[in-house]
Write an enzyme that holds these catalytic residues in place. Structure first.
Site, PDB file in Angstrom:
ATOM      1  N   GLU A  90       0.853  -1.187   0.000  1.00 13.89           N
ATOM      2  CA  GLU A  90       0.000   0.000   0.000  1.00 13.89           C
ATOM      3  C   GLU A  90       0.891   1.241   0.000  1.00 13.89           C
ATOM      4  O   GLU A  90       1.636   1.466   0.953  1.00 13.89           O
ATOM      5  CB  GLU A  90      -0.907   0.011   1.233  1.00 13.89           C
ATOM      6  CG  GLU A  90      -1.757   1.254   1.391  1.00 13.89           C
ATOM      7  CD  GLU A  90      -2.654   1.503   0.184  1.00 13.89           C
ATOM      8  OE1 GLU A  90      -2.516   2.590  -0.411  1.00 13.89           O
ATOM      9  OE2 GLU A  90      -3.461   0.623  -0.162  1.00 13.89           O
ATOM     10  N   ASP A 114      -7.409   1.512  -7.629  1.00 15.65           N
ATOM     11  CA  ASP A 114      -7.754   2.833  -8.143  1.00 15.65           C
ATOM     12  C   ASP A 114      -8.303   2.675  -9.558  1.00 15.65           C
ATOM     13  O   ASP A 114      -7.625   2.151 -10.443  1.00 15.65           O
ATOM     14  CB  ASP A 114      -6.503   3.712  -8.152  1.00 15.65           C
ATOM     15  CG  ASP A 114      -6.820   5.188  -8.381  1.00 15.65           C
ATOM     16  OD1 ASP A 114      -7.758   5.476  -9.151  1.00 15.65           O
ATOM     17  OD2 ASP A 114      -6.128   6.039  -7.799  1.00 15.65           O
ATOM     18  N   ASP A 148       4.933   0.837  -4.387  1.00 15.97           N
ATOM     19  CA  ASP A 148       4.422   0.167  -5.581  1.00 15.97           C
ATOM     20  C   ASP A 148       4.730  -1.327  -5.489  1.00 15.97           C
ATOM     21  O   ASP A 148       5.833  -1.737  -5.104  1.00 15.97           O
ATOM     22  CB  ASP A 148       5.123   0.782  -6.803  1.00 15.97           C
ATOM     23  CG  ASP A 148       4.519   0.355  -8.125  1.00 15.97           C
ATOM     24  OD1 ASP A 148       4.178  -0.826  -8.295  1.00 15.97           O
ATOM     25  OD2 ASP A 148       4.415   1.220  -9.010  1.00 15.97           O
ATOM     26  N   LYS A 169     -11.267   8.450 -15.706  1.00 17.39           N
ATOM     27  CA  LYS A 169     -11.182   9.287 -16.900  1.00 17.39           C
ATOM     28  C   LYS A 169     -10.437   8.547 -18.012  1.00 17.39           C
ATOM     29  O   LYS A 169      -9.429   7.894 -17.765  1.00 17.39           O
ATOM     30  CB  LYS A 169     -10.487  10.604 -16.584  1.00 17.39           C
ATOM     31  CG  LYS A 169     -11.271  11.492 -15.615  1.00 17.39           C
ATOM     32  CD  LYS A 169     -10.541  12.796 -15.346  1.00 17.39           C
ATOM     33  CE  LYS A 169     -11.349  13.668 -14.388  1.00 17.39           C
ATOM     34  NZ  LYS A 169     -10.657  14.945 -14.075  1.00 17.39           N
ATOM     35  N   THR A 197     -14.463  -4.720   2.281  1.00 17.63           N
ATOM     36  CA  THR A 197     -13.587  -3.584   2.572  1.00 17.63           C
ATOM     37  C   THR A 197     -14.421  -2.312   2.650  1.00 17.63           C
ATOM     38  O   THR A 197     -15.567  -2.268   2.192  1.00 17.63           O
ATOM     39  CB  THR A 197     -12.518  -3.403   1.479  1.00 17.63           C
ATOM     40  OG1 THR A 197     -13.158  -2.940   0.278  1.00 17.63           O
ATOM     41  CG2 THR A 197     -11.780  -4.706   1.200  1.00 17.63           C
ATOM     42  N   ARG A 198     -13.839  -1.257   3.188  1.00 22.03           N
ATOM     43  CA  ARG A 198     -14.574   0.015   3.283  1.00 22.03           C
ATOM     44  C   ARG A 198     -14.890   0.590   1.912  1.00 22.03           C
ATOM     45  O   ARG A 198     -15.908   1.255   1.721  1.00 22.03           O
ATOM     46  CB  ARG A 198     -13.784   1.025   4.121  1.00 22.03           C
ATOM     47  CG  ARG A 198     -12.486   1.498   3.504  1.00 22.03           C
ATOM     48  CD  ARG A 198     -11.767   2.457   4.426  1.00 22.03           C
ATOM     49  NE  ARG A 198     -11.418   1.806   5.685  1.00 22.03           N
ATOM     50  CZ  ARG A 198     -10.958   2.442   6.758  1.00 22.03           C
ATOM     51  NH1 ARG A 198     -10.788   3.750   6.717  1.00 22.03           N
ATOM     52  NH2 ARG A 198     -10.662   1.791   7.856  1.00 22.03           N
ATOM     53  N   TYR A 199     -14.021   0.325   0.936  1.00 24.71           N
ATOM     54  CA  TYR A 199     -14.271   0.826  -0.405  1.00 24.71           C
ATOM     55  C   TYR A 199     -15.458   0.119  -1.037  1.00 24.71           C
ATOM     56  O   TYR A 199     -16.277   0.725  -1.727  1.00 24.71           O
ATOM     57  CB  TYR A 199     -13.017   0.678  -1.265  1.00 24.71           C
ATOM     58  CG  TYR A 199     -11.852   1.449  -0.706  1.00 24.71           C
ATOM     59  CD1 TYR A 199     -11.846   2.836  -0.731  1.00 24.71           C
ATOM     60  CD2 TYR A 199     -10.782   0.803  -0.108  1.00 24.71           C
ATOM     61  CE1 TYR A 199     -10.788   3.564  -0.205  1.00 24.71           C
ATOM     62  CE2 TYR A 199      -9.721   1.512   0.430  1.00 24.71           C
ATOM     63  CZ  TYR A 199      -9.730   2.891   0.382  1.00 24.71           C
ATOM     64  OH  TYR A 199      -8.688   3.602   0.921  1.00 24.71           O
ATOM     65  N   GLU A 200     -15.548  -1.181  -0.801  1.00 26.33           N
ATOM     66  CA  GLU A 200     -16.701  -1.925  -1.300  1.00 26.33           C
ATOM     67  C   GLU A 200     -17.981  -1.442  -0.627  1.00 26.33           C
ATOM     68  O   GLU A 200     -19.014  -1.250  -1.294  1.00 26.33           O
ATOM     69  CB  GLU A 200     -16.503  -3.418  -1.046  1.00 26.33           C
ATOM     70  CG  GLU A 200     -17.687  -4.254  -1.509  1.00 26.33           C
ATOM     71  CD  GLU A 200     -17.572  -5.705  -1.105  1.00 26.33           C
ATOM     72  OE1 GLU A 200     -18.540  -6.446  -1.320  1.00 26.33           O
ATOM     73  OE2 GLU A 200     -16.515  -6.103  -0.556  1.00 26.33           O
ATOM     74  N   ASP A 233     -15.733  -2.118  -8.392  1.00 28.37           N
ATOM     75  CA  ASP A 233     -17.103  -1.612  -8.491  1.00 28.37           C
ATOM     76  C   ASP A 233     -17.298  -0.792  -9.769  1.00 28.37           C
ATOM     77  O   ASP A 233     -18.306  -0.125  -9.918  1.00 28.37           O
ATOM     78  CB  ASP A 233     -17.451  -0.760  -7.266  1.00 28.37           C
ATOM     79  CG  ASP A 233     -16.521   0.440  -7.121  1.00 28.37           C
ATOM     80  OD1 ASP A 233     -15.301   0.260  -7.270  1.00 28.37           O
ATOM     81  OD2 ASP A 233     -17.000   1.561  -6.855  1.00 28.37           O
TER      82      ASP A 233
END
Length: 234
Positions: free
Chosen positions: A90, A139, A117, A143, A213-216, A175
């Site tokens: 991370e 991420d 990375d 765009k 996860t929190r993002y999900e 997502d």
């Protein structure tokens, strides 16, 4: 000007945004200064032939999580699989200190943290050293002009295929429908990965050993459909 002699990895585009967010607390600063070096794979030296020896506890398998975010999934897997060593990658500092806090509070000796990375780490690992890998909600770079920065594509899959054992499992989640399609297309073209899905439910729902996860959770609150992909290294 691009150096014609540059190694291919010197030309890799960064697949993540900023590294730092809010100001760290005194404890978080201490964890970065004192604990992070103790749980960090040292890429300045050759990797051991058996990467299980990197961990502070005896482990029977080694897993990799790429972009662990708030470390919820990373810590859950470490708690529920104490005989598995997990390397979490991370680059975002706030996520790193969350993982370090959980490691210290819960004495999780089976986690290592690479705060950068993942691609240099994958080149450093011996071939066939990973039993499982996770790329959960990377991420999305939504765009069109930024999509070339998306992490999941053939170059990453080539690196994972080299580092994973035959029979190892690769799990991916997103997502973003467009990203799910490009992930799936890249994986279906890759000769060293096989999709395990046999019905629609296999990519629409997480298995029980795949915590949210929190993002999900945020994606679901905002009405976005999530896709869960599971592949086997052949």
């Amino acid at each position: 000007m691009i150096d014609d002699e540059a190694a291919p990895h010197d030309l890799e585009l960064r697949s993540f945004g900023r590294r730092r967010g809010r100001k760290l607390s005194a404890r978080q600063e201490r964890l970065l200064a004192e604990l992070a070096p103790r749980v960090r794979p040292d890429l300045a030296h050759p990797a051991p032939a058996d990467v299980a020896t990197l961990f502070g506890a005896p482990v029977q398998q080694v897993w990799l999580e790429i972009g662990f975010g708030g470390a919820e999934h990373l810590a859950w897997q470490a708690r529920h699989h104490p005989h598995v060593g997990i390397i979490g990658c991370e680059p975002f500092e706030e996520g790193v200190v969350k993982a370090l806090t959980l490691i210290e509070d819960e004495k999780l000796a089976n986690i290592l943290v690479h705060a950068d990375d993942v691609r240099p780490l994958l080149r450093w690992l011996p071939a066939g050293s990973l039993d499982r890998a996770f790329v959960l909600f990377p991420d999305p770079w939504p765009k069109a002009r930024h999509r070339k920065r998306r992490l999941v594509g053939t170059p990453l899959l080539d690196q994972l295929a080299r580092a994973m054992k035959p029979g190892g499992e690769l799990r991916l989640g997103t997502d973003i429908g467009d990203y799910a399609r490009t992930m799936l297309a890249a994986l279906m073209r890759h000769p060293q990965f096989r999709w395990t899905a046999t019905r629609a439910a296999d990519w629409r729902y997480r298995p029980e050993d795949w915590p949210q996860t929190r993002y999900e959770a945020k994606a679901l609150r905002e009405g976005r459909r999530c896709t869960y992909l599971r592949f086997v290294r052949v």
